[in-house]
Design an enzyme around this catalytic site. Sequence first.
Site, short mmCIF file in Angstrom:
data_model
loop_
_atom_site.label_atom_id
_atom_site.label_comp_id
_atom_site.label_asym_id
_atom_site.label_seq_id
_atom_site.Cartn_x
_atom_site.Cartn_y
_atom_site.Cartn_z
CG HIS A 131 -1.60 1.26 1.40
ND1 HIS A 131 -1.73 1.98 2.29
CD2 HIS A 131 -2.41 1.79 0.37
CE1 HIS A 131 -2.37 3.12 2.26
NE2 HIS A 131 -2.89 2.91 1.08
CB SER A 132 1.08 4.41 0.42
OG SER A 132 1.41 5.45 0.32
#
Length: 612
Positions: free
Chosen positions: A170-171
Amino acid sequence: MVSPGKIGYCLVCVGIIVYGIWDYLSNFEQNKCLMTYMFEMPEYIQLPLGKRLKEKYPRYRLFIYGEGQYARKLESKRKVPVNGVPVLFIPGNAGSYRQARSLASVAHRRANDKRFSFHFNYFTIDFNEELSALYGGMLQSQTEFVHECVKKILSLYEYNKPTSVVLVGHSMGGMIARGLFTLPEFDQNYVNTIITQATPHQAPVISLDRMIATYYSRVNNYWRTHSNTTLKHVTVVSTGGGYRDVLVRNELTSLRGIADPDLSISTSTMSVPNAWVSTDHLCAVWCKQMVMLTKRAMFDIIDPATLQVTINTDERMNVFKHHFLSNPGTKKIPEYWRDEILLYEETPWVVKKEKTWEFAKKRVLEDYYYAVPMDLEDVNSFVAISNVDLQDWICICKIERNEERCKTCNSLSQKGKIIPPFDSYRKIIHIDYKDYPEMTHVVLIITAGPNQVEVMGDSYNKDYRHLSYKLPSVPDILMTYPESVTKGVSVLTLYNGSLFYNLQLKGLDSVLRAYTAKLVPKHCTSDKDLHEGNMISLHVPWSQEDVYSFSRLNEIGNLSIKLQSLASPMEDNNESVELRIYIDPTCSYQLKIIASPTESLGQVSVICIIAT
Ligand SMILES: *[C@@H]1O[C@H](CO)[C@@H](O)[C@H](O)[C@H]1NC(C)=O
Ligand SMILES: *[C@@H]1O[C@H](CO)[C@@H](O)[C@H](O)[C@H]1NC(C)=O
Ligand SMILES: *[C@@H]1O[C@H](CO)[C@@H](O)[C@H](O)[C@H]1NC(C)=O
Ligand SMILES: *[C@@H]1O[C@H](CO)[C@@H](O)[C@H](O)[C@H]1NC(C)=O
């Protein structure tokens, strides 16, 4: 001395920017993500990493996810008894290891409920919620720690030993997943599948120190130059969150120019079939629509022979394309597509000579073949929408001389495309008659079943349905102010009797332009209970950023018209953005385009933020 004029000017500037930022942060569609439901308490069992790693990375930890009995089993033994497919979740900037929960939990549930012969083991990393997006130095040590975790995870297995770990980032976690390959001691066979959520692949969102820029250029240069050597077995899926992700703009999440397009997918959650939602930056990890299809994709890449991720990159890419790019409207990925379909003689053959027609019933008691003749006057195309739960739902055939119906037909179902609303499995197809000069009839197959069925067909002439519209420019908007921003200009009256319109939008050449399309139902003669409703979509030919909006039959449909990519590439740019409208043929509508100057200011401040 600063003149009062200058001060006034500056105040106006600041005002515009503040207003624009406020608009940008507030004026996007509401959160349409659903929550995943938890059945049991999520538990995170810490894995011992040994003295050396504990001293080197005192603040980082590795967990395995468990719930219920599975968690008890993981805890009970000295050595963690794992024998599934390993998946490692890497959180992003200030992210938590607990964000692995949604994906891990639905995967656990599915493996249990559907009695698969395999399951997944979800591992998750705790970076102590460090601000990796701000301080570049952390990125390198996080990458090295992930490398240690991957080795540790693989060493846990005794039976059905996996050779690789699926990475979900994520990210900034997605950047770290790709960064692993730049480590000199990293064995590239450890990873062949990476899924990134809202990861800024192109460039850091903000670059406060040089080390972030260095990390980015090292990783991206490596990926650019190794696509057919050390990375030729690695497939990457990157999704951006669309309008709602105000931290990482969609454009930054693209892998264009970084990863081999044959081995990677970049898209927006707003375009992903059967998701069609914008996810804000944190919601990317729990948004049910995305979690469900990511999970399905992960189940579908498992090779039944090895019960591990298939080593065939083409197979993996096919699965990812089906779930993330273009789903023809089938719940499962079809094992194969039949070319020829046998048509049963007992099934009624209904010839539809009307140009538009619909078949809508709560329950269907017998099978039908709806045959649409291709020689209707002034017609060169056909469009159909159907929610019939069949892999082969549409085909095309030639009626032989002296015959009344076709005995077989050629399936076109593979060319279908799933459309909103979520999980309705409605699909659409456009057929251009000039591609089938030999054929005489399009056949829609309707089967008996307990579910509500809605099938619509429309034989049309492209000249009347492919229209072009020049969006009002700033002077136009000012001339007709305030109507242009309140009521908007009425663009089209859509009379009953048509299912589809395509509007080429001219003049949408900059991200600064923002409009809203409104589809206002005027008069309807159909039974609302039997019909799903209307759909409008914005198709951007040069970028994976199509946006879909769905409205019920008597609701006003709304769709933002704006670009998400800052610059459209110079190549292949002679095509315009298209507004595609699918309506109910028994209703009439008004299509309005309203200028959104505040959204435009929002777009301006985006550029300011990016520029600074
Ligand atoms: C790798 O790809 C480049 C072009 O992208 C090509 O010129 C080169 O021959 C390829 N190398 C190998 C080993 O296939
Ligand atoms: C579209 O916007 C109008 C208000 O402008 C609202 O009444 C309507 O419910 C919206 N439609 C949908 C599908 O959200
Ligand atoms: C765009 O350009 C290509 C070639 O440059 C041409 O083949 C194509 O027809 C053009 N498309 C449109 C919509 O003009
Ligand atoms: C369209 O509307 C007219 C007038 O309301 C009606 O007579 C006609 O049957 C409608 N056509 C369709 C296809 O519903």
